[in-house]
Design an enzyme around this catalytic site. Structure first.
Site, PDB file in Angstrom:
ATOM      1  N   TYR A 129       0.843  -1.209   0.000  1.00  0.00           N
ATOM      2  CA  TYR A 129       0.000   0.000   0.000  1.00  0.00           C
ATOM      3  C   TYR A 129       0.877   1.259   0.000  1.00  0.00           C
ATOM      4  O   TYR A 129       0.647   2.183  -0.801  1.00  0.00           O
ATOM      5  CB  TYR A 129      -0.921  -0.025   1.221  1.00  0.00           C
ATOM      6  CG  TYR A 129      -1.878   1.148   1.310  1.00  0.00           C
ATOM      7  CD1 TYR A 129      -3.023   1.196   0.520  1.00  0.00           C
ATOM      8  CD2 TYR A 129      -1.635   2.209   2.188  1.00  0.00           C
ATOM      9  CE1 TYR A 129      -3.910   2.265   0.602  1.00  0.00           C
ATOM     10  CE2 TYR A 129      -2.516   3.280   2.279  1.00  0.00           C
ATOM     11  CZ  TYR A 129      -3.653   3.305   1.486  1.00  0.00           C
ATOM     12  OH  TYR A 129      -4.515   4.371   1.569  1.00  0.00           O
ATOM     13  N   LYS A 145       1.065   4.213  -2.912  1.00  0.00           N
ATOM     14  CA  LYS A 145       0.755   5.629  -2.684  1.00  0.00           C
ATOM     15  C   LYS A 145       1.971   6.521  -3.002  1.00  0.00           C
ATOM     16  O   LYS A 145       1.824   7.664  -3.436  1.00  0.00           O
ATOM     17  CB  LYS A 145       0.254   5.840  -1.256  1.00  0.00           C
ATOM     18  CG  LYS A 145      -1.122   5.211  -1.002  1.00  0.00           C
ATOM     19  CD  LYS A 145      -2.212   5.795  -1.923  1.00  0.00           C
ATOM     20  CE  LYS A 145      -3.599   5.276  -1.611  1.00  0.00           C
ATOM     21  NZ  LYS A 145      -4.644   5.850  -2.455  1.00  0.00           N
TER      22      LYS A 145
END
Ligand code: NDP
Length: 244
Positions: A149, A153
């Protein structure tokens, strides 16, 4: 701030629940024609029941061709919020290739796809556009169990900067909003356990998680003409987490 999006067509991805859903409702309340794109039909039906003015598009962002076609069908778009994302949380050694592919496909690749379709049309129409990409504090700070994750990002921040660089000359601004923990379904996934929540809260100078409405306020500002000289920034909505 007196916000008015009357006459604007606004596409919000991942608008079936969480931040995206509330965003669609808020943007519609400012008079914009909101097009809410998401994966689960029932969630989109619930959204429409709350605000029948909102138009919905049900498509899986993992499908590049279907997404491209679906977005082409709702053109023209004046304002775009790339909000959809998934979070597959695992310690570094447990991160799988499937997690990686899904996360990067939804969080990064679909953003490229949707933005290409929308921005190309903005350029053809010679309009001033604004695109806001939902990133995270996780793009700039390593979070335990968030390997894939965080990496996705980080990619969102840099994709957004390159978009700002190449689309700026056409008067299309691209910025990101980078929230701290927000207690949506995704937020609960990582931060429901009291010990995990406490560790994170202790690193946020304001001493609390963010509210969905606080993320939306930042997105609304970046979409609006009030931010007309702001392009290529990553705006934390994190109570000071990234500053500390
Ligand atoms: P949620 O998980 O609550 O909602 C995500 C939305 O994205 C859902 O509507 C979901 O659809 C949609 N979506 C996921 N995968 C796909 C897909 N393949 N195709 C189409 N739609 C899809 O997330 P949040 O509202 O919490 O997060 C919104 C944004 O904010 C994300 O970019 C997230 O990374 C970011 N963010 C969130 C934080 C948090 O703590 N919550 C913190 C920092 C950033 P469906 O209706 O099927 O579920």
């Amino acid at each position: 701030m007196n916000i008015n999006f009357v006459g604007k067509r606004i596409l919000v991805t991942g608008a079936g629940q969480g931040i995206g859903k509330e965003m669609a409702l808020r943007l519609s309340s400012y008079g914009g024609q909101v097009i809410a794109l998401s994966r689960t039909k029932e969630n989109l039906e619930k959204l429409r029941a709350e605000d029948p003015k909102i138009q919905t598009v049900c498509v899986d962002l993992c499908d590049w061709d279907a997404t491209k076609k679906a977005v082409e069908q709702v053109l023209p778009i004046d304002l775009l919020v790339n909000n959809a994302a998934v979070a597959c949380l695992n310690p570094f050694f447990d991160a799988t290739p499937e997690d990686f592919d899904l996360t990067f496909t939804v969080n990064v690749k679909s953003m490229l796809n949707v933005s290409q379709v929308v921005a190309k049309n903005m350029i053809e129409r010679k309009i001033a556009g604004s695109i806001v990409n939902l990133s995270s504090q996780a793009s700039q700070a390593a979070l335990k169990d968030h390997t894939v994750y965080c990496a996705s990002k980080g990619a969102v921040d840099m994709l957004s900067k390159t978009m700002a660089l190449e689309l700026g000359p056409y008067n299309i601004r691209v910025n990101t909003v980078n929230p701290t923990v927000i207690m949506t379904e995704m937020g609960k996934l990582g931060w429901s356990k009291p010990e995990k929540a406490q560790t994170m809260l202790s690193k946020i100078p304001l001493g609390r998680f963010g509210e969905v409405s606080e993320v939306i306020d930042a997105v609304v500002y970046l979409l609006s003409d009030r931010s007309s000289m702001i392009n290529g920034v990553n705006l934390p909505v994190d109570g000071g987490f990234l500053a500390s």
